[in-house]
Design an enzyme around this catalytic site. Structure first.
Site, short mmCIF file in Angstrom:
data_model
loop_
_atom_site.label_atom_id
_atom_site.label_comp_id
_atom_site.label_asym_id
_atom_site.label_seq_id
_atom_site.Cartn_x
_atom_site.Cartn_y
_atom_site.Cartn_z
N HIS A 87 -3.58 1.31 7.86
CA HIS A 87 -2.22 1.62 7.41
C HIS A 87 -1.45 2.12 8.63
O HIS A 87 -2.04 2.73 9.53
CB HIS A 87 -2.21 2.75 6.36
CG HIS A 87 -2.81 2.39 5.05
ND1 HIS A 87 -3.69 3.22 4.37
CD2 HIS A 87 -2.66 1.30 4.27
CE1 HIS A 87 -4.04 2.65 3.23
NE2 HIS A 87 -3.44 1.49 3.15
N GLU A 95 0.83 -1.21 0.00
CA GLU A 95 0.00 0.00 0.00
C GLU A 95 0.86 1.26 0.00
O GLU A 95 0.43 2.33 0.42
CB GLU A 95 -0.99 -0.03 1.17
CG GLU A 95 -1.88 -1.27 1.17
CD GLU A 95 -3.30 -1.07 0.61
OE1 GLU A 95 -3.83 0.04 0.70
OE2 GLU A 95 -3.87 -2.06 0.09
N CYS A 127 -2.74 11.16 4.28
CA CYS A 127 -3.13 10.23 3.20
C CYS A 127 -3.15 10.94 1.86
O CYS A 127 -2.92 10.32 0.83
CB CYS A 127 -4.55 9.70 3.42
SG CYS A 127 -4.79 8.72 4.87
O1 SUG Z 1 -7.67 2.64 1.31
N1 SUG Z 1 -10.47 4.68 1.76
C1 SUG Z 1 -9.04 4.56 1.68
C2 SUG Z 1 -8.37 5.51 2.62
C3 SUG Z 1 -6.89 5.55 2.40
C4 SUG Z 1 -6.18 6.33 3.43
N2 SUG Z 1 -4.80 6.34 3.17
C5 SUG Z 1 -3.82 6.31 4.10
N3 SUG Z 1 -4.06 6.03 5.34
N4 SUG Z 1 -2.63 6.53 3.70
C6 SUG Z 1 -8.61 3.11 1.96
O2 SUG Z 1 -9.22 2.49 2.82
C7 SUG Z 1 -12.73 4.20 1.07
C8 SUG Z 1 -13.47 4.24 -0.22
C9 SUG Z 1 -14.94 4.02 -0.06
O3 SUG Z 1 -15.33 3.25 0.83
O4 SUG Z 1 -15.67 4.61 -0.88
C10 SUG Z 1 -11.25 4.10 0.86
O5 SUG Z 1 -10.81 3.49 -0.10
#
Ligand code: SUG
Length: 439
Positions: free
Chosen positions: A246, A174, A367
Site C-alpha cells: 500500500h 484498498e 494501518c
Molecule cells: O492487507 N495483512 C494486511 C496488512 C494491512 C496493512 N494495512 C495498511 N498498510 N494500510 C494486508 O496485507 C496479513 C494477514 C495474514 O497473513 O494472516 C494481512 O492481511
C-alpha cells in the site's frame, strides 16, 4: 468550518493469527504459521488509542467482524452445524478456514476511503467501503464493514456511506491506505491525492498492485470531489516490488506536510508540483522527502517508518510522528528521525509505540486507524458507543482479557470450541459499544 481529525482504530479481533496470506506483504510472509497472541495484540491496539486520548485527541473504534466467516465457508459448500463446518473445513480446506478466520479488519486504514464534508459537492462526509478484492481473506470484509459503517455513520443528512466497488480486478480498491488529504487546516477544503498501483486492464507483473486508477477515480466521482483539487498519481513499481503493498507503507501526509520516501513515486517532483498547483494559494506544501541514501527502501519497509500517524498533537507547535518501535530499533530510520526533529522542518517529535503483534502481519500504527476529518456537529452525530474515553478503553480491555486467548496456533483454528469463543468475545465487545444489532 472548524474540524478535527478523528481516528477510528480497528479493534483487533480474537482470531488474530499469522496466516501468511498476503502476497507482497513481507511481514505476513515472513511470520506465516507463527504463534500469535490475540490478547496482547488487542491490548496493544487499545493502549495506542489510550495514548492519543491522553494527548487530548478524539478517538473512535471500529468493531471486529464476525469470525469465522461462515458465509465464506457456506459459499464453499460447507454445511451443517457451526462445529461441523469448522471441523470439516479444517480437514478439507485449511487455507480457506484460515481466510475465514482472518482478523484483518483491524487494519482500518483499508476499511474505506473518506472525504470530509468540506471537499464534497453535497457537503456531506462520504465514505466508500473498500472491496479489498486482491486478497481472498480481505475480500470478504466489505459487507460486514459496510454494515458497521452504516450503523456508526447513520445520519444521512450528514454522512453518505457507499458500498464497495465491483469485485473485479479492474476496480481493486484498498481504501484510505492509498489516499492522502492535504490542506491548510482540517476544516479547510483539501487536496485529495489518490495513489494507484496500476491501470484497469493492465497485466499483472510481480507483487500485486492492489489499487487501480479506475477504482480511485470512481470513488472521487461518487464523493463529488472537485476536479481541480483531486489528483491521481502512480505508486512506483520499485516500491511495490520492495514490499510496499500500500502507499501508506512509504508515505504519510497531513495538513500541509507530505512525508515520503524518495522511491515512493516514479516522479516525486511531478507529484509535488501537481499538489502545489492544486493547493493554489490555500497552503504552501511542506514536503519531507527521505532520501534512499539515508534510509534504503528496504529499511523503510521493514521498520515501517512511514506507516506512522502524523498528528497535530495538542500543545505542540510542530507535527508528531507516532511511529512503531521497529523504527527506533532500525539504525537508519532512528538516525533519520533524530536528525529530522533536530532540524526545523514540520515534524518536531517522534513518539514510539508498541504494536508488534500487528506489525508482524504488516500493519503499523497508520494501518490500524481510519482518519475521519469531522466538525463538532458531525462528531456529535456519530453513534456515541464507538467514541472512546479511558473508561471505555478499560471496559474493552477487561473483555479482551476475559475472552481472548493469549496463544493461537494455526491448528487451533480447526477447534470448534475456538469458533464459539470468538463469537462470545465479539458479542461482549459489541454490547459494550452499543452495537449489538450487528451480531
Ligand atoms: O492487507 N495483512 C494486511 C496488512 C494491512 C496493512 N494495512 C495498511 N498498510 N494500510 C494486508 O496485507 C496479513 C494477514 C495474514 O497473513 O494472516 C494481512 O492481511
Amino acid at each position: 468550518m472548524s474540524a478535527r481529525e478523528v481516528n477510528f482504530d480497528g479493534l483487533i479481533g480474537p482470531s488474530h493469527n499469522y496466516g501468511g496470506m498476503s502476497e507482497g506483504n513481507l511481514a505476513s510472509a515472513n511470520n506465516a504459521g507463527d504463534v500469535s497472541n490475540p490478547r496482547e495484540a488487542a491490548v496493544q491496539g487499545l493502549e495506542k488509542m489510550r495514548m492519543l486520548i491522553r494527548a487530548g485527541l478524539t478517538q473512535g473504534v471500529l468493531p471486529p467482524l464476525p469470525r469465522p466467516n461462515f458465509d465464506l465457508l457456506a459459499a464453499a459448500g460447507f454445511g451443517g452445524s457451526d462445529a461441523e463446518i469448522v471441523e470439516l473445513a479444517g480437514k478439507k480446506a485449511p487455507k480457506l478456514l484460515k481466510a475465514a478466520y482472518s482478523a484483518s479488519s483491524m487494519w482500518a486504514a483499508n476499511a474505506a476511503t473518506v472525504s470530509p464534508s468540506g471537499d464534497t459537492s453535497d457537503s456531506r462526509l462520504h465514505l466508500t467501503a473498500a472491496n479489498l478484492s486482491t486478497m481472498l481473506h480481505r475480500s470478504t470484509e466489505h459487507p460486514d464493514m459496510t454494515a458497521a459503517l452504516v450503523s456508526i455513520f447513520a445520519d444521512e443528512d450528514r454522512f453518505a456511506v457507499h458500498g464497495a466497488l465491483p469485485a473485479h480486478p479492474d476496480f481493486a480498491d484498498e481504501g484510505a491506505a492509498n489516499h492522502v488529504r492535504l490542506c491548510a487546516e482540517h476544516g479547510a477544503p483539501g487536496v485529495e491525492l489518490f495513489v494507484f498501483g496500476r491501470d484497469a486492464g493492465e497485466s499483472a507483473v510481480g507483487f500485486p498492485a492492489r489499487q487501480t486508477r479506475l477504482a480511485s477515480e470512481s470513488i472521487a466521482r461518487a464523493h463529488g470531489l472537485r476536479d481541480s483539487r483531486t489528483l491521481f498519481v502512480r505508486q512506483s513499481r520499485t516500491a511495490i516490488e520492495a514490499g510496499a503493498f500500500h502507499n501508506d507503507v512509504v508515505c504519510v501526509g497531513t495538513l500541509d506536510t507530505l512525508f515520503f520516501h524518495e522511491q515512493a513515486f516514479d516522479d516525486s517532483e511531478a507529484v509535488l508540483n501537481a499538489i502545489r498547483e492544486a493547493a493554489g494559494d490555500d497552503f504552501e506544501l511542506k514536503p519531507v522527502m527521505v532520501p534512499q541514501e539515508e534510509v534504503p527502501l528496504e529499511d523503510a519497509i521493514s521498520s515501517y517508518l512511514f506507516n506512522s500517524q502524523l498528528l497535530q498533537w495538542p500543545g505542540e507547535d510542530r507535527l508528531v510522528l507516532l511511529a512503531p518501535l521497529e523504527t527506533q530499533e532500525t539504525e537508519s530510520t532512528r538516525a533519520f528521525c533524530e536528525a529530522m526533529v533536530a532540524g526545523n522542518g514540520p515534524i518536531g517529535r517522534v513518539q514510539y509505540v508498541d504494536v508488534r503483534q500487528s506489525m508482524r502481519n504488516g500493519g503499523g500504527p497508520a494501518c490500524l486507524r481510519l482518519r475521519v476529518v469531522m466538525s463538532d456537529d458531525e462528531i456529535a452525530s456519530v453513534h456515541p458507543g464507538v467514541m472512546l474515553d479511558e473508561t471505555k478503553i478499560d471496559a474493552l480491555q477487561g473483555i479482551v482479557r476475559r475472552t481472548y486467548r493469549d496463544r493461537l496456533t494455526p491448528a487451533d483454528l480447526a477447534d470448534p470450541q475456538f469458533a464459539n469463543e470468538c463469537q462470545i468475545a465479539r458479542e461482549a465487545l459489541l454490547e459494550e459499544l452499543g452495537l449489538s444489532s450487528l451480531v
